[in-house]
Design a protein around this motif. Structure first.
Motif, short mmCIF file in Angstrom:
data_model
loop_
_atom_site.label_atom_id
_atom_site.label_comp_id
_atom_site.label_asym_id
_atom_site.label_seq_id
_atom_site.Cartn_x
_atom_site.Cartn_y
_atom_site.Cartn_z
N PRO A 37 3.91 93.86 19.34
CA PRO A 37 3.15 93.17 20.39
C PRO A 37 1.76 93.76 20.60
O PRO A 37 0.84 93.05 21.02
CB PRO A 37 4.03 93.33 21.63
CG PRO A 37 4.93 94.49 21.33
CD PRO A 37 5.14 94.47 19.86
N THR A 38 1.62 95.05 20.33
CA THR A 38 0.30 95.66 20.51
C THR A 38 -0.72 95.04 19.56
O THR A 38 -1.87 94.81 19.93
CB THR A 38 0.38 97.18 20.27
OG1 THR A 38 1.33 97.75 21.16
CG2 THR A 38 -0.98 97.83 20.49
N LEU A 94 -1.91 91.73 20.87
CA LEU A 94 -2.87 91.93 21.95
C LEU A 94 -4.23 92.33 21.40
O LEU A 94 -5.27 91.84 21.85
CB LEU A 94 -2.35 93.01 22.90
CG LEU A 94 -3.27 93.36 24.09
CD1 LEU A 94 -3.52 92.12 24.94
CD2 LEU A 94 -2.68 94.50 24.91
N LEU A 115 -7.71 90.28 21.83
CA LEU A 115 -8.88 90.93 22.41
C LEU A 115 -10.08 90.87 21.46
O LEU A 115 -11.22 90.68 21.90
CB LEU A 115 -8.55 92.38 22.75
CG LEU A 115 -7.59 92.59 23.92
CD1 LEU A 115 -7.26 94.07 24.11
CD2 LEU A 115 -8.18 92.00 25.22
#
Length: 319
Positions: A49-50, A53, A57
């Motif tokens: 999930p990082t 993200l 971003l």
């Protein structure tokens, strides 16, 4: 020169002005870009999930960066070029207003005139900022030859905004920031080439003068000093040579715009459908060999209808 086309008739004809291949190439480009985004998200999700993200971003950062750069560039032009207003360039402003009215396009466009511009004219539309930049010497030359060449130019570029040719620009920018340009170009470049043909069609409909429109393309190719002396028969013959050359087709595959000689030939063959009378006047000015070459180009063009003895008039509601 043909008489002015009433605005309501022009709006109907513009619906048929898109190049026949533009819509299918747009669908292909959209599907490919969606697939690339899906692959990027899948690759990020498989990492964790990082990573998703971080990808989101980075995309947001690219959007914000280009939003700032667009406004910074517009502010820079405000200090380094002359903005077109009713006071600074009344005649040019009147022609821009006329073109926007005829194209039924009323979104604000910042138009500037500068001493040197790459490509003579550039248009940028991104994140709500629309900027048209015109080279001053080029503009003066067009205005000196009457309204038709300038109307072709303005119709061409404002027509690009009307046709929303920049609608995929932001997605392409984001993917380009991921260094995926090599995967984007095979699908985007064909769409951009057909979109440029469409812009030429719109410019011609706004100019209502085939000869003036073709001379603008000749100027872009050989310069103002030689544009008047270019032989139409010679260009038509060269267009046939390009059409028969596999290597020329291969070279065009790597360009965002079509070969200039192809733009010239495309506009002539489009006129055969859009305005048969004006096309016949152009054809009458060619030599016998030129007419044979033109016939070959016409039969190979997407506007040729073999069931009819002559090119048919475009249907008003066709797109």
């Amino acid at each position: 020169m043909a008489p002015d086309i009433p605005d309501h008739d022009l709006h109907l004809r513009l619906r048929a002005a898109r190049h026949p291949y533009e819509r299918s190439r747009l669908v292909g480009a959209v599907c490919w870009l969606a697939l690339l985004f899906a692959v990027a998200l899948w690759a990020a999700a498989s990492t964790g999930p990082t990573a998703v993200l971080v990808l989101v971003l980075l995309a947001a950062a690219a959007v914000v960066t280009y939003w700032f750069l667009m406004r910074f560039w517009n502010a820079r032009l405000l200090g380094r070029a002359v903005k077109v207003t009713p006071e600074s360039f009344p005649e040019l402003h009147a022609e821009i207003t006329r073109t926007q009215r005829r194209l039924d396009y009323y979104r604000p466009i910042n138009v500037y005139v500068a001493d040197q511009v790459d490509g003579k004219v550039t248009i940028t539309s991104l994140l709500g900022t629309r900027v048209l930049l015109i080279e001053g010497g080029w503009l003066a030359d067009l205005q000196a030859e009457g309204p038709a060449p300038l109307r072709f130019l303005l119709g061409n570029f404002i027509g690009s905004l009307k046709a929303r040719h920049g609608q995929l620009a932001l997605l392409v920018i984001i993917l380009d920031q991921m260094n995926w340009a090599v995967f984007i170009d095979p699908w985007m470049l064909p769409y951009r080439r057909s979109a440029e043909y469409t812009c030429d069609h719109i410019g011609y409909l706004c100019a209502e003068d085939l000869d003036a429109s073709l001379k603008v393309l000749s100027r872009l190719t050989v310069g103002k000093e030689l544009a008047q002396s270019v032989s139409p028969t010679g260009i038509v013959e060269q267009a046939c040579q390009v059409a028969d050359s596999p290597l020329a087709h291969f070279a065009e595959m790597f360009q965002a715009g079509p070969h200039m000689v192809n733009r010239y030939a495309n506009l002539v063959t489009y006129a055969a459908e859009a305005n048969p009378a004006e096309f016949e006047r152009y054809r009458a000015g060619l030599t016998d060999n030129g007419r044979q070459f033109l016939g070959k180009l016409l039969t190979e063009s997407p506007y040729y209808h073999p069931a009819a003895e002559a090119p048919r008039q475009p249907a008003a509601g066709r797109s």
